[in-house]
Design an enzyme around this catalytic site. Structure first.
Site, PDB file in Angstrom:
ATOM      1  N   LYS A 179       0.846  -1.199   0.000  1.00 21.47           N
ATOM      2  CA  LYS A 179       0.000   0.000   0.000  1.00 21.47           C
ATOM      3  C   LYS A 179       0.881   1.249   0.000  1.00 21.47           C
ATOM      4  O   LYS A 179       1.416   1.651   1.028  1.00 21.47           O
ATOM      5  CB  LYS A 179      -0.929   0.050   1.214  1.00 21.47           C
ATOM      6  CG  LYS A 179      -2.029   1.103   0.990  1.00 21.47           C
ATOM      7  CD  LYS A 179      -2.594   1.697   2.232  1.00 21.47           C
ATOM      8  CE  LYS A 179      -1.752   2.759   2.854  1.00 21.47           C
ATOM      9  NZ  LYS A 179      -1.503   3.963   2.008  1.00 21.47           N
ATOM     10  N   GLU A 253       9.019   0.915  11.303  1.00 19.51           N
ATOM     11  CA  GLU A 253      10.124   1.876  11.124  1.00 19.51           C
ATOM     12  C   GLU A 253       9.499   3.250  11.214  1.00 19.51           C
ATOM     13  O   GLU A 253       8.802   3.669  10.298  1.00 19.51           O
ATOM     14  CB  GLU A 253      10.763   1.712   9.741  1.00 19.51           C
ATOM     15  CG  GLU A 253      11.356   0.370   9.455  1.00 19.51           C
ATOM     16  CD  GLU A 253      12.555   0.058  10.303  1.00 19.51           C
ATOM     17  OE1 GLU A 253      13.075   0.962  10.988  1.00 19.51           O
ATOM     18  OE2 GLU A 253      12.975  -1.110  10.290  1.00 19.51           O
ATOM     19  N   CYS A 287      13.985   9.868   7.541  1.00 18.53           N
ATOM     20  CA  CYS A 287      13.765   9.548   8.954  1.00 18.53           C
ATOM     21  C   CYS A 287      15.062   9.535   9.762  1.00 18.53           C
ATOM     22  O   CYS A 287      15.052   9.807  10.952  1.00 18.53           O
ATOM     23  CB  CYS A 287      13.052   8.215   9.064  1.00 18.53           C
ATOM     24  SG  CYS A 287      13.820   6.928   8.081  1.00 18.53           S
ATOM     25  N   GLU A 386       9.892  15.517  15.527  1.00 12.93           N
ATOM     26  CA  GLU A 386      10.407  15.349  14.165  1.00 12.93           C
ATOM     27  C   GLU A 386       9.771  16.394  13.264  1.00 12.93           C
ATOM     28  O   GLU A 386       8.547  16.468  13.166  1.00 12.93           O
ATOM     29  CB  GLU A 386      10.072  13.942  13.671  1.00 12.93           C
ATOM     30  CG  GLU A 386      10.640  13.653  12.304  1.00 12.93           C
ATOM     31  CD  GLU A 386      10.354  12.226  11.842  1.00 12.93           C
ATOM     32  OE1 GLU A 386       9.191  11.805  11.910  1.00 12.93           O
ATOM     33  OE2 GLU A 386      11.306  11.547  11.410  1.00 12.93           O
TER      34      GLU A 386
HETATM   35  P1  NAD Z   1       1.805   8.437   7.934  1.00 13.12           P
HETATM   36  O1  NAD Z   1       2.354   7.619   9.013  1.00 13.12           O
HETATM   37  O2  NAD Z   1       0.484   9.098   8.160  1.00 13.12           O
HETATM   38  O3  NAD Z   1       1.652   7.566   6.611  1.00 13.12           O
HETATM   39  C1  NAD Z   1       2.543   6.522   6.213  1.00 13.12           C
HETATM   40  C2  NAD Z   1       1.751   5.449   5.496  1.00 13.12           C
HETATM   41  O4  NAD Z   1       0.777   4.880   6.377  1.00 13.12           O
HETATM   42  C3  NAD Z   1       0.948   5.949   4.300  1.00 13.12           C
HETATM   43  O5  NAD Z   1       0.911   4.933   3.325  1.00 13.12           O
HETATM   44  C4  NAD Z   1      -0.425   6.164   4.888  1.00 13.12           C
HETATM   45  O6  NAD Z   1      -1.450   6.144   3.918  1.00 13.12           O
HETATM   46  C5  NAD Z   1      -0.539   4.988   5.840  1.00 13.12           C
HETATM   47  N1  NAD Z   1      -1.447   5.166   6.955  1.00 13.12           N
HETATM   48  C6  NAD Z   1      -1.818   6.304   7.576  1.00 13.12           C
HETATM   49  N2  NAD Z   1      -2.627   6.012   8.622  1.00 13.12           N
HETATM   50  C7  NAD Z   1      -2.773   4.676   8.657  1.00 13.12           C
HETATM   51  C8  NAD Z   1      -3.459   3.772   9.524  1.00 13.12           C
HETATM   52  N3  NAD Z   1      -4.180   4.208  10.552  1.00 13.12           N
HETATM   53  N4  NAD Z   1      -3.369   2.451   9.286  1.00 13.12           N
HETATM   54  C9  NAD Z   1      -2.633   1.997   8.254  1.00 13.12           C
HETATM   55  N5  NAD Z   1      -1.965   2.793   7.409  1.00 13.12           N
HETATM   56  C10 NAD Z   1      -2.019   4.123   7.605  1.00 13.12           C
HETATM   57  O7  NAD Z   1       2.860   9.487   7.527  1.00 13.12           O
HETATM   58  P2  NAD Z   1       2.636  10.772   6.597  1.00 13.12           P
HETATM   59  O8  NAD Z   1       1.308  11.418   6.789  1.00 13.12           O
HETATM   60  O9  NAD Z   1       2.946  10.360   5.223  1.00 13.12           O
HETATM   61  O10 NAD Z   1       3.742  11.695   7.211  1.00 13.12           O
HETATM   62  C11 NAD Z   1       3.543  12.322   8.459  1.00 13.12           C
HETATM   63  C12 NAD Z   1       4.804  12.367   9.231  1.00 13.12           C
HETATM   64  O11 NAD Z   1       5.363  11.055   9.381  1.00 13.12           O
HETATM   65  C13 NAD Z   1       5.917  13.124   8.573  1.00 13.12           C
HETATM   66  O12 NAD Z   1       5.825  14.494   8.736  1.00 13.12           O
HETATM   67  C14 NAD Z   1       7.116  12.532   9.259  1.00 13.12           C
HETATM   68  O13 NAD Z   1       7.324  13.113  10.491  1.00 13.12           O
HETATM   69  C15 NAD Z   1       6.739  11.111   9.451  1.00 13.12           C
HETATM   70  N6  NAD Z   1       7.304  10.224   8.435  1.00 13.12           N
HETATM   71  C16 NAD Z   1       8.288   9.385   8.800  1.00 13.12           C
HETATM   72  C17 NAD Z   1       8.843   8.537   7.863  1.00 13.12           C
HETATM   73  C18 NAD Z   1       9.940   7.606   8.191  1.00 13.12           C
HETATM   74  O14 NAD Z   1      10.567   7.074   7.294  1.00 13.12           O
HETATM   75  N7  NAD Z   1      10.212   7.350   9.427  1.00 13.12           N
HETATM   76  C19 NAD Z   1       8.395   8.559   6.562  1.00 13.12           C
HETATM   77  C20 NAD Z   1       7.361   9.413   6.209  1.00 13.12           C
HETATM   78  C21 NAD Z   1       6.813  10.233   7.171  1.00 13.12           C
END
Ligand code: NAD
Length: 480
Positions: A179, A253, A287, A386
């Site tokens: 996904k 992660e 990250c 972050e």
């Molecule tokens: P997010 O955690 O909301 O999304 C990551 C993935 O999870 C996406 O595919 C999203 O559609 C999915 N997702 C969201 N809610 C979910 C749920 N309840 N159940 C299952 N899947 C779900 O992250 P984001 O909105 O893309 O980014 C927000 C913040 O996350 C960023 O500002 C940053 O701080 C952090 N981030 C961290 C990493 C990392 O590599 N550690 C990567 C991207 C973002």
């Protein structure tokens, strides 16, 4: 060029979606529409999991194949990915603003590197080992594929983070539902093309572009055996709760707020390229970045000056330009978030030494200037949370013990770095930092070694031989 797709890749073929909702993708640098794809709904997720389930449960299917036979199919897959390397880099840069030079080192090559690596590991590591039993007879210890994997990935390194999961999962004999994040779905269609070209058996890889609701339904789907997630700590907690309730294996992660510890003997000015990669790579949307720079009080002014000079000299602009070092942030929402943090930094009394606003002459695109804050206390919001943008906080310390204490005083523990003229001294400090990974005089993530975090940065490890075992279940067969 606009990328429009009308079907979803499920069960080894392109199928029309059940619903009519679509995901629109925008260019981070022009704000113009880049493409549009169907949004997978609950029904599509059911179909994808059913296809993965059927492929996994087939008694003569993927999971039952020898590692050699799977390895041959995975070699075809790697070839199909390699052909598309430049396309992956360009598509990702267009969507999320990643400088193309970084896309070429990550998104273009991750699949072609990791797929053969894990296929090779699976071929060389015996799936069965016979031990003498402590109570007589013998025991066959088997490593079996864990089953149907839900791989949920974010937008910052969409291909690389997909392959951190997909490559070991496939090599282990699992089947996968990927996904992607809605911000970066176009490259997932290119991935599907490579799966199709490689003729992986139907259902072994399925792709469901969708948002958080669909992600949540995938996590709790009864047909899923394991969840592998990269993204925010907030989402990671929700997924961990759900997997806890279901007793479903999960690897997470999550975010980071790592420390770049500059020791008093470091030649920082001579290491700026490596320092940039360890602290600002991908517009700060990585990250593992060391966004808390810990500087010795005796050299504080000079470290701040060097970092201010670095940040203000970076080439900010079109991510598809080879010379660009900092592109735009992924979305308006993300830029708002980063700008809120900059405002909080100022409000809480940190001293802005460069940046803080939007770059001149870039009226379109979600750009933020590379920004450095000095005089930051480790208790400030910008040192705790972050930010996920090009923003560094420089924190002073008196001695190495205090530097280690500050590094460890964080909710997170994903990465970090130590900068010094003496690598032995650097290693000694690195040993004391509570973190999943750390670099000395750089941060070069090694795919052959485990990657992951402690504390709020996650659970479990990806990459290296440990990253393969994360997709295997142990079974002991007792023989007389
Ligand atoms: P997010 O955690 O909301 O999304 C990551 C993935 O999870 C996406 O595919 C999203 O559609 C999915 N997702 C969201 N809610 C979910 C749920 N309840 N159940 C299952 N899947 C779900 O992250 P984001 O909105 O893309 O980014 C927000 C913040 O996350 C960023 O500002 C940053 O701080 C952090 N981030 C961290 C990493 C990392 O590599 N550690 C990567 C991207 C973002």
């Amino acid at each position: 060029m606009k990328h429009t797709h009308d079907s979803l890749f499920i069960g080894g073929r392109w199928q029309l979606p059940i619903g009519t909702r679509r995901i629109e993708v925008y260019s981070a640098s022009t704000e113009e529409p880049l493409g549009s794809v169907p949004e997978a709904g609950e029904g599509d997720i059911d179909r994808a999991v059913a296809a993965a389930r059927e492929a996994f449960d087939d008694p003569s299917g993927w999971a039952s194949w020898s590692p050699d036979r799977r390895g041959e199919a995975l070699e075809r897959f790697a070839t199909a990915l390699a052909k598309r390397g430049e396309q992956f880099a360009r598509l990702v840069s267009g969507q999320n603003g990643m400088p193309i030079s970084i896309g070429r080192m990550s998104e273009a090559v991750s699949g072609q590197l990791l797929v053969p690596y894990f296929a090779g590991l699976a071929r060389s590591a015996p799936a069965e080992e016979t031990r003498a039993s402590l109570v007589g007879g013998s025991t066959v210890v088997r490593r079996e594929p864990v089953g149907v994997v839900a791989a949920i990935v974010p937008w910052n390194f969409p291909q690389t983070l997909t392959f951190f999961k997909l490559a070991p999962a496939l090599a282990a004999g699992c089947t996968v539902v990927v996904k992607p994040a809605p911000e970066t779905v176009l490259d997932a269609f290119l991935l599907a093309e490579a799966v199709a070209e490689a003729e992986l058996p139907p259902g072994v890889v399925n792709i469901v572009p969708a948002g958080r609701e669909a992600g949540a339904s995938l996590v709790r789907h009864p047909g899923v055996d394991k969840v592998a997630f990269t993204g925010s700590t907030e989402t990671g907690r929700k997924i961990a709760e759900e997997c806890g309730r279901l007793l479903r294996p999960v690897t997470l992660e999550l975010g980071g707020k790592s420390a770049a510890i500059v020791l008093d003997d470091a030649d920082l000015a001579g290491q700026l390229t490596a320092f940039f990669s360890a602290t600002l790579l991908n517009n700060g949307q990585t990250c593992y970045l060391g966004t808390r720079v810990l500087a010795p009080r005796s050299r504080y002014g000079s470290v701040v000056d060097i970092l201010t000079g670095l940040a203000s000299s970076l080439q900010v602009g079109d991510p598809l330009d080879d010379a660009t070092q900092i592109g735009p942030l992924v979305s308006r929402r993300q830029r708002d978030r980063v700008e809120d943090y900059i405002a909080k930094g100022i409000a809480e009394g940190a001293r802005l030494t460069t940046g803080g606003g939007r770059p001149a002459g870039l009226d379109r695109g979600w750009f933020v200037q590379p920004t450095v804050f000095a005089d930051v206390d480790n208790s400030a919001t910008i040192a705790r949370e972050e930010i996920f943008g090009p923003v560094l906080s420089v924190i002073a310390y008196d001695d190495v013990d205090e530097a280690v204490a500050i590094a460890n005083d964080s909710d997170y523990g994903l990465a970090g770095s130590v900068w010094t003229a003496d690598p032995e001294r650097g290693l000694a400090v690195a040993r004391r930092v509570r973190t999943g990974t750390i670099g000395v005089n750089g941060y070069a993530l090694d795919p052959g070694s485990p990657f992951g975090g402690v504390k709020a940065s996650g659970m479990g490890r990806e990459l290296g031989p440990e990253g393969l075992t994360a997709f295997q279940q142990l079974k002991s067969v007792y023989l007389p």
